[in-house]
Design a protein around this motif. Sequence first.
Motif, PDB file in Angstrom:
ATOM      1  N   ASN A  57      -3.864   9.826  -4.038  1.00 25.77           N
ATOM      2  CA  ASN A  57      -5.192   9.700  -3.355  1.00 25.77           C
ATOM      3  C   ASN A  57      -5.812   8.436  -2.741  1.00 25.77           C
ATOM      4  OD1 ASN A  57      -5.493  12.520  -3.832  1.00 25.77           O
ATOM      5  ND2 ASN A  57      -6.053  12.343  -5.780  1.00 25.77           N
ATOM      6  N   TYR A  58      -5.105   7.299  -3.044  1.00 20.52           N
ATOM      7  CA  TYR A  58      -5.311   6.015  -2.779  1.00 20.52           C
ATOM      8  C   TYR A  58      -5.216   5.968  -1.148  1.00 20.52           C
ATOM      9  CZ  TYR A  58      -5.661   1.019  -2.058  1.00 20.52           C
ATOM     10  OH  TYR A  58      -5.960  -0.181  -1.762  1.00 20.52           O
ATOM     11  N   GLN A  59      -6.477   5.352  -0.564  1.00 22.10           N
ATOM     12  CA  GLN A  59      -6.614   5.489   0.749  1.00 22.10           C
ATOM     13  C   GLN A  59      -6.236   3.872   1.304  1.00 22.10           C
ATOM     14  OE1 GLN A  59      -7.223   7.787   2.938  1.00 22.10           O
ATOM     15  NE2 GLN A  59      -6.993   9.024   1.229  1.00 22.10           N
ATOM     16  N   GLU A  80       0.828  -1.284   0.093  1.00 19.50           N
ATOM     17  CA  GLU A  80      -0.046  -0.025  -0.027  1.00 19.50           C
ATOM     18  C   GLU A  80       0.938   1.214   0.055  1.00 19.50           C
ATOM     19  OE1 GLU A  80      -4.289  -1.086   1.887  1.00 19.50           O
ATOM     20  OE2 GLU A  80      -2.796  -0.619   3.281  1.00 19.50           O
ATOM     21  N   VAL A 102       0.482   4.136  -2.872  1.00 23.38           N
ATOM     22  CA  VAL A 102       0.233   5.683  -2.533  1.00 23.38           C
ATOM     23  C   VAL A 102       1.153   6.309  -3.367  1.00 23.38           C
ATOM     24  CG1 VAL A 102       0.071   7.236  -0.583  1.00 23.38           C
ATOM     25  CG2 VAL A 102      -1.079   5.249  -0.284  1.00 23.38           C
ATOM     26  N   PRO A 154      -3.920   0.882   8.364  1.00 24.63           N
ATOM     27  CA  PRO A 154      -3.119   2.209   8.646  1.00 24.63           C
ATOM     28  C   PRO A 154      -1.957   1.822   9.096  1.00 24.63           C
ATOM     29  CG  PRO A 154      -4.917   1.477  10.386  1.00 24.63           C
ATOM     30  CD  PRO A 154      -4.999   0.494   9.084  1.00 24.63           C
TER      31      PRO A 154
END
Length: 168
Positions: free
Chosen positions: A161-163, A152, A156, A167
């Motif tokens: 803008n990729y979420q 991830e 990004v 976390p």
Amino acid sequence: MEAQSLGSILKKTVEASFPLLQSQLDNDKSSKAPAPGKWSPKQLIGHLIDSASNNHQRFVRANFKEDLCFPGYLQEEWVELQDYQHMDWSELLVLWRSFNLLIAEVMTKTPLEKLIQAREEHDLDKIAFYRIPSDQPATLAYFMEDYIKHLEHHIVQILPNYQPLIPK
């Protein structure tokens, strides 16, 4: 986190980002590095293919051994040797997607006891994205989640803008 959850998160990550990577970049755009000395999107996806290749084997092998000790790899050298920069963007994406869907299946099929088994001997102080000190036990679940975070992180970099689903 359970293996099925990890596999599901990886699959969702890949299936959400794949069409964005296809539609927002083409062969020319994916060849452009954001700054001197930085990898282009093609090279980043190539690096993620290398990561998938290495970690697929690690995750499978971890089901049949008591430690989490694996060889590292020379990422800069691998990316340069394989010359991802001059490969076709759509072909790289298909390979990246397919490899990661296979890894998602491996995650899902990993028995819970292997996933949560504390491993005293590991080298996640050297090979993990978010490293664990060598004097602390590690689990395969941690290593698999770390893999998703690494993937991830690079998505990004390509798609700001990729979420991410996990976390930091």
